[in-house]
Scaffold this motif. Structure first.
Motif, mmCIF file in Angstrom:
data_model
loop_
_atom_site.group_PDB
_atom_site.id
_atom_site.type_symbol
_atom_site.label_atom_id
_atom_site.label_comp_id
_atom_site.label_asym_id
_atom_site.label_seq_id
_atom_site.Cartn_x
_atom_site.Cartn_y
_atom_site.Cartn_z
ATOM 1 N N TRP A 22 0.824 -1.216 0.000
ATOM 2 C CA TRP A 22 0.000 0.000 0.000
ATOM 3 C C TRP A 22 0.853 1.259 0.000
ATOM 4 O O TRP A 22 1.939 1.268 0.570
ATOM 5 N N THR A 23 0.345 2.308 -0.640
ATOM 6 C CA THR A 23 1.023 3.601 -0.606
ATOM 7 C C THR A 23 0.015 4.653 -0.125
ATOM 8 O O THR A 23 -1.172 4.368 -0.053
ATOM 9 N N ILE A 220 -4.652 -9.899 -7.722
ATOM 10 C CA ILE A 220 -5.355 -9.046 -6.739
ATOM 11 C C ILE A 220 -4.333 -8.177 -5.997
ATOM 12 O O ILE A 220 -4.518 -6.958 -5.862
ATOM 13 N N ALA A 221 -3.250 -8.818 -5.525
ATOM 14 C CA ALA A 221 -2.244 -8.052 -4.755
ATOM 15 C C ALA A 221 -1.628 -6.950 -5.616
ATOM 16 O O ALA A 221 -1.346 -5.847 -5.129
ATOM 17 N N ASP A 222 -1.442 -7.222 -6.897
ATOM 18 C CA ASP A 222 -0.827 -6.221 -7.789
ATOM 19 C C ASP A 222 -1.742 -5.013 -8.013
ATOM 20 O O ASP A 222 -1.279 -3.885 -8.107
ATOM 21 N N LEU A 227 -6.220 0.924 -6.850
ATOM 22 C CA LEU A 227 -7.650 1.212 -6.876
ATOM 23 C C LEU A 227 -7.858 2.542 -6.157
ATOM 24 O O LEU A 227 -7.341 2.754 -5.060
ATOM 25 N N SER A 228 -8.629 3.433 -6.779
ATOM 26 C CA SER A 228 -8.896 4.728 -6.124
ATOM 27 C C SER A 228 -9.656 4.487 -4.818
ATOM 28 O O SER A 228 -10.378 3.495 -4.692
ATOM 29 N N ARG A 277 -13.185 0.296 -1.893
ATOM 30 C CA ARG A 277 -12.056 0.679 -1.037
ATOM 31 C C ARG A 277 -12.414 1.882 -0.162
ATOM 32 O O ARG A 277 -12.788 2.937 -0.673
ATOM 33 N N ASN A 278 -12.278 1.720 1.134
ATOM 34 C CA ASN A 278 -12.592 2.806 2.071
ATOM 35 C C ASN A 278 -11.402 3.731 2.329
ATOM 36 O O ASN A 278 -11.566 4.914 2.564
ATOM 37 N N TYR A 279 -10.204 3.172 2.376
ATOM 38 C CA TYR A 279 -9.013 3.998 2.608
ATOM 39 C C TYR A 279 -7.792 3.320 2.038
ATOM 40 O O TYR A 279 -7.876 2.157 1.634
#
Ligand SMILES: C[S@@+](CC[C@H](N)C(=O)[O-])C[C@H]1O[C@@H](n2cnc3c(N)ncnc32)[C@H](O)[C@@H]1O
Length: 279
Positions: A22-23, A220-222, A227-228, A277-279
Motif C-alpha cells: 500500500w502507498t 489481486i495483490a498487484d 484502486l482509487s 475501497r474505504n481507505y
C-alpha cells in the motif's frame, strides 16, 4: 511444479497469499467520495459515501431490471456457446422466480457498479471476447479502459481472437474513451505497467484472468494498491466448482481486509464478489 488440482482445487490451509504493497498516494473516486474540504475544515466522516453491501443488495433486489440490461448487452455481442447459454439461463430464472431470483453475475455486477459508481477509469485483467468490458462501456462510454490479457488460444473451448475483436465489440456500444491493450502474462505486464505509470489509479478494476489460486491472488495483490479510494474491485468465480479455491482467495484477501466493504454472491451460478475501497 504444482499439479492442476493444487492450482485450481481448494486452497490449501497453509497457503501463503501475497500481500498488496500500500502507498499513501491513492486518488479519490470523484463521484463516490465527498469533495475534499478546504484546508482547516474538519472532515468528520470518511470520504467514501456508499459501500459494496448497498450496491450488491440493489443489484440483487432489482435483478430483473439488471438481467434485462444484461440480455440487451449479450444480444449485441458476437454470439458464442457460453453467451447463448447465459441468455437461456437468465430467461428461465426470470420466468420461474422474477425478482425473487436475486441472481447476480459478472455482467449484472459490472452493469450495477457502472451505473451506481460512474467510474471514469477501468482496468480489466481477463478480457477474452469483451463481455465484461462492454458492460462497463455500455454505461460509461467515455471511461478510460486498460485491458490486460494474454489471449490464451481456445480459452474454455471457445475462440479467443484478441484486441481487434474486442475493439469491434466496444465500438458497438459507442465507447469513445481512451483504450489500451496490454498483451501478455499479467504477472509480468501489471508490474511493468505500474512501474512505468506510477500515478495510474483506477475507479474500477475486474480481476478475471489467471484462475489458479496463487495466480489470481497475485493479480489481486498487484492491483489493489492502484484502486482509487471509493473505487470498486470485482472478482469472478467465487463459487465455481472448477476453481474451488477462488472463493477462499477472495475471502482472505478482501472480505477479511478492513480497507474494504465487500459483497459476495455465491448462491448459484459461478458467483461474484466485489469490494469498495474505504481507505
Ligand atoms: C474468464 S476469461 C475472461 C472473461 C471476461 N472477463 C468476460 O467477462 O467475458 C479469462 C481471460 O484471461 C486470460 N488469461 C488467463 N491467464 C492470464 C494471464 N496469466 N495473464 C493475462 N491474461 C490471462 C485468458 O486469455 C482469457 O481471455
Amino acid at each position: 511444479m504444482s499439479t492442476k488440482a493444487e492450482r485450481f482445487g481448494p486452497l490449501p490451509k497453509d497457503a501463503v497469499l501475497p500481500e498488496p504493497v500500500w502507498t499513501d498516494s491513492a486518488s479519490r473516486s470523484e463521484f463516490v467520495c465527498s469533495p475534499k474540504l478546504p484546508e482547516g475544515e474538519t472532515e468528520w466522516y470518511p470520504p467514501v459515501m456508499i459501500g459494496a453491501g448497498a450496491v450488491g443488495s440493489t443489484i440483487a433486489t432489482d435483478c430483473k431490471r439488471y438481467l434485462a440490461m444484461a440480455e440487451g448487452l449479450l444480444r449485441q455481442l458476437e454470439p458464442d456457446e457460453y453467451v447463448e447459454y447465459l441468455r437461456k439461463y437468465y430467461k428461465l430464472g426470470i420466468e420461474k422466480f422474477g425478482d425473487d431470483w436475486g441472481y447476480v453475475d459478472i455482467v449484472t455486477a459490472v452493469l450495477g457498479l457502472s451505473q451506481i459508481l460512474r467510474p471514469n477509469s477501468y482496468l480489466e485483467i481477463g478480457v477474452r471476447r469483451g463481455r465484461s468490458v462492454c458492460a462497463l462501456a455500455s454505461l460509461c462510454p467515455t471511461a478510460q479502459i486498460s485491458m490486460f490479457d494474454m489471449w490464451v488460444e481456445n480459452y474454455a473451448g471457445m475462440d479467443n481472437p484478441g484486441p481487434d475483436h474486442v475493439n469491434a465489440e466496444l465500438d458497438k456500444f459507442k465507447h469513445t474513451g481512451k483504450r489500451e491493450f496490454i498483451n501478455g502474462n499479467s504477472h509480468e505486464t501489471l508490474k511493468k505497467y505500474f512501474t512505468e505509470n506510477p500515478d495510474a489509479y483506477f475507479d474500477m478494476i475486474t480481476v478475471d484472468g489467471d484462475h489458479s489460486n496463487l495466480g489470481a491472488a497475485e493479480d489481486i495483490a498487484d492491483v489493489l494498491p492502484r484502486l482509487s479510494i471509493g473505487g470498486a474491485v470485482l472478482f469472478d468465480d467465487t463459487c465455481n466448482p472448477n476453481v474451488a479455491g477462488l472463493g477462499e482467495v477472495w475471502h482472505k484477501m478482501l472480505v477479511e481486509n478492513s480497507r474494504f466493504s465487500t459483497y459476495t454472491y455465491s448462491d448459484v451460478g459461478y458467483g461474484i464478489g466485489f469490494a469498495i475501497r474505504n481507505y
